[in-house]
Design a protein around this motif. Structure first.
Motif, mmCIF file in Angstrom:
data_model
loop_
_atom_site.group_PDB
_atom_site.id
_atom_site.type_symbol
_atom_site.label_atom_id
_atom_site.label_comp_id
_atom_site.label_asym_id
_atom_site.label_seq_id
_atom_site.Cartn_x
_atom_site.Cartn_y
_atom_site.Cartn_z
ATOM 1 N N UNK A 190 10.373 37.683 27.106
ATOM 2 C CA UNK A 190 9.861 36.519 26.374
ATOM 3 C C UNK A 190 8.669 35.937 27.147
ATOM 4 N N UNK A 191 8.812 35.862 28.481
ATOM 5 C CA UNK A 191 7.684 35.381 29.300
ATOM 6 C C UNK A 191 6.411 36.158 28.956
ATOM 7 N N UNK A 192 6.519 37.458 29.000
ATOM 8 C CA UNK A 192 5.334 38.296 28.805
ATOM 9 C C UNK A 192 4.813 38.233 27.374
ATOM 10 N N UNK A 193 5.739 38.445 26.431
ATOM 11 C CA UNK A 193 5.290 38.589 25.044
ATOM 12 C C UNK A 193 4.746 37.286 24.475
ATOM 13 N N UNK A 194 5.179 36.150 25.011
ATOM 14 C CA UNK A 194 4.652 34.891 24.491
ATOM 15 C C UNK A 194 3.360 34.485 25.205
ATOM 16 N N UNK A 195 2.939 35.290 26.172
ATOM 17 C CA UNK A 195 1.673 35.002 26.858
ATOM 18 C C UNK A 195 0.555 35.948 26.444
ATOM 19 N N UNK A 196 0.913 37.030 25.765
ATOM 20 C CA UNK A 196 -0.123 37.997 25.362
ATOM 21 C C UNK A 196 -0.887 37.394 24.188
ATOM 22 N N UNK A 197 -2.156 37.023 24.421
ATOM 23 C CA UNK A 197 -2.971 36.466 23.349
ATOM 24 C C UNK A 197 -2.404 35.179 22.806
ATOM 25 N N UNK A 198 -2.935 34.766 21.667
ATOM 26 C CA UNK A 198 -2.422 33.594 20.972
ATOM 27 C C UNK A 198 -1.440 34.017 19.895
ATOM 28 N N UNK A 199 -0.988 33.037 19.116
ATOM 29 C CA UNK A 199 0.022 33.299 18.087
ATOM 30 C C UNK A 199 -0.412 34.420 17.142
ATOM 31 N N UNK A 200 -1.681 34.407 16.756
ATOM 32 C CA UNK A 200 -2.147 35.403 15.788
ATOM 33 C C UNK A 200 -2.190 36.801 16.396
ATOM 34 N N UNK B 197 18.401 36.004 25.576
ATOM 35 C CA UNK B 197 19.497 35.731 26.520
ATOM 36 C C UNK B 197 19.540 36.758 27.652
ATOM 37 N N UNK B 198 19.277 38.038 27.349
ATOM 38 C CA UNK B 198 19.482 39.082 28.355
ATOM 39 C C UNK B 198 18.204 39.523 29.069
ATOM 40 N N UNK B 199 17.078 39.365 28.410
ATOM 41 C CA UNK B 199 15.813 39.826 29.008
ATOM 42 C C UNK B 199 14.735 38.734 28.866
ATOM 43 N N UNK C 240 11.630 37.125 36.265
ATOM 44 C CA UNK C 240 10.623 36.156 35.839
ATOM 45 C C UNK C 240 9.243 36.774 35.949
ATOM 46 N N UNK C 241 8.409 36.484 34.911
ATOM 47 C CA UNK C 241 7.000 36.889 34.936
ATOM 48 C C UNK C 241 6.142 35.637 34.907
ATOM 49 N N UNK C 242 5.112 35.609 35.712
ATOM 50 C CA UNK C 242 4.130 34.519 35.679
ATOM 51 C C UNK C 242 2.739 35.115 35.795
ATOM 52 N N UNK D 252 4.876 41.544 19.311
ATOM 53 C CA UNK D 252 5.398 40.614 20.317
ATOM 54 C C UNK D 252 6.304 39.546 19.720
ATOM 55 N N UNK D 253 5.946 39.020 18.549
ATOM 56 C CA UNK D 253 6.729 37.906 18.019
ATOM 57 C C UNK D 253 8.152 38.338 17.701
ATOM 58 N N UNK D 254 8.312 39.605 17.320
ATOM 59 C CA UNK D 254 9.684 40.078 17.051
ATOM 60 C C UNK D 254 10.468 40.177 18.350
ATOM 61 N N UNK D 255 9.777 40.516 19.415
ATOM 62 C CA UNK D 255 10.457 40.672 20.705
ATOM 63 C C UNK D 255 10.898 39.307 21.225
#
Lengths: 159, 763, 287
Positions: free
Chosen positions: C93-103, C87-89, C180-182, C76-79
């Motif tokens: 970023x919405x989804x991948x930054x919400x899956x779990x925590x940073x680790x 910029x384009x998708x 948008x994803x929420x 996810x972090x690479x995505x």
């Protein structure tokens, strides 16, 4: 049900390590039970508390969610690798000076995670710190002093 | 960082400063050894088989297949234990029936909650031990579970214990068995007359869910039963001596045969006082002749270790138009879990303590249900009871159009008042906290924006004293090795060592505290009840006074003068009478320490204290929230905690206790709950779904330490750990009401609960 | 932990044969954040992990004129760290930054999120509204499946024995579109969605909706593509009325259960709330 064993070669805290792991071992179990690095802690064993956080190939991971056998060739850094001899890192010193730990069980995970944050974002906002560390649970401090310690280590003024 | 000392502590050199804690470096480098970190030669790993059912008779247990598995060295069940006497044993938080203590450690004829231990295995590694659990065959006869405290109290409800009869108010036992273990009552004045005087009366019912202490370290216990019949236990516990006493009673050993070494402890909050794994490890070690380490996983912790009680509560409170509270009636029914012993008594005693209400009636019921046996959790019983009373008080203020802090001030308990439970107040900081909150920048600020609200609440906890020991050895280098029996959960090595340093007039860094085993220091009670800095500090003070006396005696000996003419000064200079030439005789602590080995030997100071008194603690909290009406979610915008610490020995750790208490209280207020299905299965036994606050769920928590020194302590200390968990839930409830006009009646006030009370209300 | 073995595959072909040899108990291992827990907690029989993240084509992000390709095991972090995805998708970023925590994000992948096939997956609604195609490799060669047809039941999907997902492909975003994803969770991080939703729409010059896709999650056995919600939007101006009609369609499509994470009523209600919010915020991104 018998398990096989597997030889793993990797680098841990800058040292080459060759160890024999049970194939069922997670990286967390291997670090603690096979190598004796017990600074890494088990809090939930399913990726929800961050106590087992280590740095693997430059990213923080929950070591309970990594199989030991996956670590062939990996670069791993644990809390034991943060200090340079008896010189504590700025983050370790900040945790002590800010009283950012009470029981201390979550501290290794927080330190490893926060160090990775500051490496990629040397001047994080309070929200960025809180977001980055949201996967690390602390039950003692209410997080206040942990956030302040990270701010101090980032060279920010701390009220 | 704030480095200035407060006016109250300016008179001191060490107290009120913020030295680095003595155990700090080990805890930031990973060197600190917690219970699960222990490795002993030949050590075996153990796991525990647990009941999948909430209520069932055990028909049979067959361990033969597990025992036959390669690598398994022993399997134990309840029947392998010595028969527990039907008598009470000190458990560190009171006493409990020994048979029930053992049955909770490992079920005998019946399982009483999902996760109840049934068997334990020792094997050469934990993977094998885990495999062995799957080979143990248990036959159960299922019984109907009782999961709600009110259902459990009804006549005809399924019974957990056929032998349990209600202890009634007059001390008698009920004729028929019951799930209600006891009924207690405190009264004051004439309750009916009090309500007759009231202009406004509000009555509310509340339900609160069980909630877990949530320490990040799971339970562990290691035992080594030696060939000579002595037993060594290593465990992360809040009280090594209570573990020793419980284990020796359960194993029918003498206390002297058992030595408990407290390992570092990763949080407890009351939940690491009972024994769970230690007796199982002991028996497995006896069977195998090898050290055995048992650890729990997180699911086991949530299923089978002490949450705090779920409750049903009802509060009726009446006041005159001017805000004078004339009467209050409190009904508390607390879930004890599977065995009697909820904290309903403490909850009852605390429930109205902040207020001088002339007419009170408080009833408490301790009720068993098919859920884990509750354990102490930070101010046990008070967060629930005071949630109910503070909430009704807030509604009364709202109804009367009064400022909730003003109304509290006009009814506040002060020195000389006595609670319904008969507890007299000495010098207390109740009013001081309310006043400080009133004057705080937070209370003085305007809260703007839609769907935002502010709430306030008071909290009270009595704190406790009891036994503590401290031994201090003066080293030749002028420093002191301090030996303690209190395990250090949150910085008490520092706060106790600082009181020794203050008394001796030396630097905090010159005191080296160690927490040692039960054979190496005098009896010390648990780290809990907010007693450790209080009683441990008192022991350190007396230990230091002992050192001062001995140092003065030694100086007199060296100077060959009368002991009475030598004094140990607060500046750590020992002074005697002038010599023949008229020169002053004086020597520093450090210089005299260097001479000790050659002037008669080393000096050890010693103190064993047992304090029945304590210093009550009060807190006032203010919170601002914003409620998302569409989702029911509550955001904490701002939080201020005001608290009387008596004297803040190490202010940073006092602040830390306040902030940590707030975080737990907010968790209890908003999201933490035990979610059971009808069969008694706990559906959220993980840190994914048992939702404790993350760093992203809280703002910075502003702290305001009030210092009203406790006259019952040499340095004015009051316990600080417990009280800050009490006000958050009622304060958050009031803030929600202020934001959206809805008065919640349950904990947690989760998004689901708020939606049900608002948008989805009705059907 | 079950007695699970580990094998590292270095090519798609090797992974296929390892999975075939491993039989029913063989599972592909990418980030492992779901399957390792399932093996440990014995909620799924797993006897072999086939580590697929060392296969070159399974890791990486490729932008071309035709659109975007993401290797199934790309963490996810690479995505969310990819400039052009930001910029384009941005919905990814919405989804991948919400899956779990940073680790978790250091390991977890969109492919893994998809193959875990949770009704509450935070990656899948975004993939659905982006019209992603799932590229699958297996003993019978390669095939491609529209992402909305991939999940079949909680924890189940169309993968046959020996098959695994190699990559996800996305059409290039059309001009004037936004997505948008929420999700709704009780805390601010770390929870599984009580309900989630994603919307992609393209606006005409006059502000009316030219095209739309709406997806909701945690309200049915699989993440849902809500065609009625899109139909309520397409050809309409983005008025309160239109948005409310789309939200109604989502509520009507929702068929959730009550569990420890949410109740039926709560989830149905939230399906409407989140549909509304994602439409508004997708429109802001489109503008």
């Amino acid at each position: 049900m018998a398990s096989e064993h597997v030889v793993v070669n990797c680098t841990i805290n800058g040292e080459n390590q060759v160890f024999l792991a049970n194939e069922r071992d997670s990286l967390l179990e291997a670090l603690r039970d096979r190598i004796g690095l017990t600074g890494v802690k088990e809090g939930c064993n399913n990726g929800n508390c961050g106590a087992c956080c280590v740095n693997m190939d430059g990213r923080i991971v929950n070591s309970c969610l990594v199989m030991a056998a996956e670590c062939e060739g990996a670069q791993i850094r644990t809390v034991e690798g943060l200090a340079d001899g008896d010189q504590l890192s700025p983050l370790q010193n900040a945790f002590l000076e800010q009283a950012a730990l009470q029981c201390g069980i979550c501290t290794p995970g927080f330190l490893v995670a926060a160090e990775a944050l500051l490496e990629q974002n040397p001047d994080p906002t309070e929200h960025e710190i809180r977001y980055w560390l949201a996967g690390n649970l602390c039950r003692c401090t209410g997080y206040d002093k942990i956030i302040k310690a990270v701010q101090q280590a980032a060279g920010q003024s701390v009220v | 960082m704030v480095t200035a000392q407060s006016p109250e502590t300016e008179q001191y050199n060490v107290i009120g400063t913020r030295p680095i804690r003595p155990d700090g470096v080990d805890k930031v480098t990973g060197a600190a050894q917690y219970g699960a970190d222990l490795q002993l030669p030949g050590m075996l790993a153990g796991r525990v088989l647990r009941s999948p059912h909430a209520h069932a008779n055990i028909k049979s247990i067959d361990t033969s297949k597990a025992e036959a598995l390669d690598g398994v060295l022993a399997v134990v069940v309840n029947a392998d234990f010595p028969r527990a006497a039907d008598k009470d044993v000190d458990t560190g938080e009171g006493s409990a029936n020994l048979k029930w203590v053992l049955d909770n450690v490992i079920a005998s004829d019946k399982v009483l909650y999902k996760g109840h231990a049934v068997a334990a295995v020792a094997a050469t590694d934990h993977h094998i031990a885990e495999d062995a659990l799957e080979l143990i065959e248990v036959e159960y006869d299922l019984l109907t579970p009782v999961l709600d405290v009110r259902d459990a109290m009804v006549d005809g409800s399924p019974l957990l214990h056929d032998s349990l009869h209600t202890s009634e108010l007059d001390g008698s036992k009920s004729d028929s068995p019951s799930n209600t273990a006891s009924h207690l009552q405190f009264t004051k004045g004439e309750i009916d007359a009090g309500f007759d005087e009231a202009d406004v009366v509000i009555e509310r019912e509340f339900e609160t869910s069980m909630a877990h202490q949530g320490y990040i370290e799971t339970h562990n216990g290691t035992a080594y039963w030696r060939a000579d019949g002595t037993l060594d236990i290593y465990t992360s516990t809040q009280g090594a001596f209570p573990v020793r006493d419980q284990v020796s009673a359960l194993m029918q050993l003498s206390q002297s045969q058992v030595k408990v070494t407290p390992m570092e402890i990763g949080g407890g909050f009351g939940g690491k006082i009972p024994v769970y794994l230690e007796p199982l490890a002991a028996l497995l070690s006896q069977k195998t002749g090898r050290p055995v380490k048992l650890t729990m996983n997180r699911e086991e912790v949530l299923l089978a270790t002490g949450p705090t009680s779920g409750t049903y509560m009802r509060v009726r409170m009446g006041a005159k138009r001017d805000g004078t509270i004339t009467a209050a009636e409190v009904h508390l029914a607390f879930e004890a879990g599977a065995y009697p012993g909820s904290p309903v008594g403490a909850g009852a005693m605390c429930s109205l303590a902040p207020y001088d209400i002339p007419n009170q009636k408080i009833d408490g019921y301790d009720v068993v249900v098919n859920k884990p046996k509750t354990a102490a959790y930070r101010a046990p019983g008070a967060p629930q009871a005071e949630f109910a009373t503070e909430s009704v008080l807030n509604e009364l203020a709202e109804e009367l159009g009064l400022d909730p802090l003003e109304m509290r001030l006009s009814n506040a308990s002060v020195e000389g008042n006595t609670t319904a439970a008969g507890m007299p107040f000495g010098v207390i900081g109740n009013v001081d906290c309310m006043t400080a909150a009133q004057q705080s920048p937070h209370w003085q600020s305007e809260l703007e924006g839609p769907d935002r609200g502010r709430g306030v609440a008071q909290g009270f906890w009595f704190n406790i004293g009891f036994e503590s020991s401290a031994y201090g050895q003066v080293n030749g280098d002028g420093q002191v090795s301090l030996v303690l029996g209190s395990t250090d959960i949150g910085g008490t090595r520092a706060s106790i060592a600082m009181q020794l340093a203050e008394t001796l007039g030396i630097a905090a860094e010159d005191v080296h505290p160690q927490v040692v085993d039960t054979a190496s220091v005098g009896f010390t009670q648990v780290t809990g009840g907010s007693r450790t800095t209080f009683a441990g500090g008192w022991a350190a003070y007396e230990c230091a006074m002992d050192i001062r006396n001995q140092m003065a005696q030694r100086a007199a000996q060296i100077w060959e003068v009368d002991e009475d003419t030598v004094e140990y000064g607060d500046d750590a200079i020992i002074r005697g009478p002038a010599d023949e030439d008229g020169n002053p005789r004086e020597i520093s602590f450090k210089d005299l320490a260097a001479q000790l080995p050659t002037s008669g030997g080393h000096i050890v100071g010693r103190a064993d204290v047992n304090k029945t008194s304590s210093g009550p603690a009060f807190a006032t909290h203010i919170v601002d929230v914003e409620v998302d009406r569409d989702t029911g979610k509550v955001e904490i915008l701002r939080y201020t905690a005001v608290q009387d610490a008596g004297t803040a020995i190490h202010p940073a750790y006092v602040e830390g206790q306040m902030q940590g208490g707030v975080a737990q209280g907010v968790g209890m207020a908003l999201n933490e709950e035990y979610y059971y299905d009808e069969s008694g299965d706990l559906k959220n036994a993980s840190l994914l779904d048992y939702r404790m606050p993350t760093a992203l769920d809280l703002p910075m928590i502003e702290t305001n330490i009030v210092e009203v020194p406790n006259p019952g302590h040499p340095y004015g200390v009051r316990g600080v750990g417990e009280v800050p968990i009490i006000p958050p839930a009622p304060a958050v409830r009031a803030a929600i009401a202020n934001a959206i006009g809805v008065h919640m009646t349950e904990l947690p006030m989760s998004p689901r609960a708020i939606l049900e009370a608002t948008t989805l209300g009705g059907d | 932990m079950q007695a699970v073995k580990y094998a590292r595959a270095s090519s798609v072909e090797e992974a296929i044969s390892l999975l075939q040899e491993g039989g029913d108990g063989a599972r592909p291992l990418a980030g492992g954040t779901d399957v390792i827990v399932q093996a440990r907690e014995r909620t799924r029989d797993i006897s072999l992990f086939v580590d697929i993240k060392h296969i070159p084509e399974l890791i990486g992000i490729d932008h071309s004129a035709d659109g975007l390709t993401i290797g199934a095991a790309t963490p996810c972090y690479q995505i969310y760290g990819d400039d052009k995805i930001q910029s384009d998708y941005p919905i990814l970023v919405d989804s991948c930054s919400l899956i779990g925590g940073t680790a978790i994000q250091g390991r977890a992948s969109l492919g893994g999120n998809l193959c875990n096939s949770s009704p509450a997956a935070d990656g899948i609604p975004s993939l659905i509204v982006l019209e992603a195609q799932v590229e699958i490799a297996g003993p019978n060669g390669r095939r491609s499946v529209p992402v909305e047809d991939f999940c079949t039941a909680p924890g189940r999907n169309v993968l046959a024995a020996g098959e695994f997902v190699t990559k996800l492909t996305f059409p290039a975003p059309a001009g004037g579109s936004g997505a948008r994803f929420l999700r709704f969770i009780p805390r601010n991080e770390m929870d599984i969605a009580v309900t989630n939703a994603a919307t992609q729409l393209r606006l005409n010059g006059d502000g009316s909706v030219a095209w739309a896709r709406v997806s909701i999650g945690a309200v049915a056995p699989t993440p849902l593509l809500v065609a009625d919600a899109a139909a309520a939007l397409i050809g309409q101006p983005l008025s309160e009325q239109t948005i409310a009609a789309a939200a109604d369609a989502s509520r009507a499509a929702a068929n959730p259960i009550t569990d420890m994470r949410g109740s039926i009523r709560q989830r149905v209600h939230l399906a409407g709330v989140l549909t509304e919010r994602t439409i508004r915020q997708a429109a802001e991104r489109a503008a």
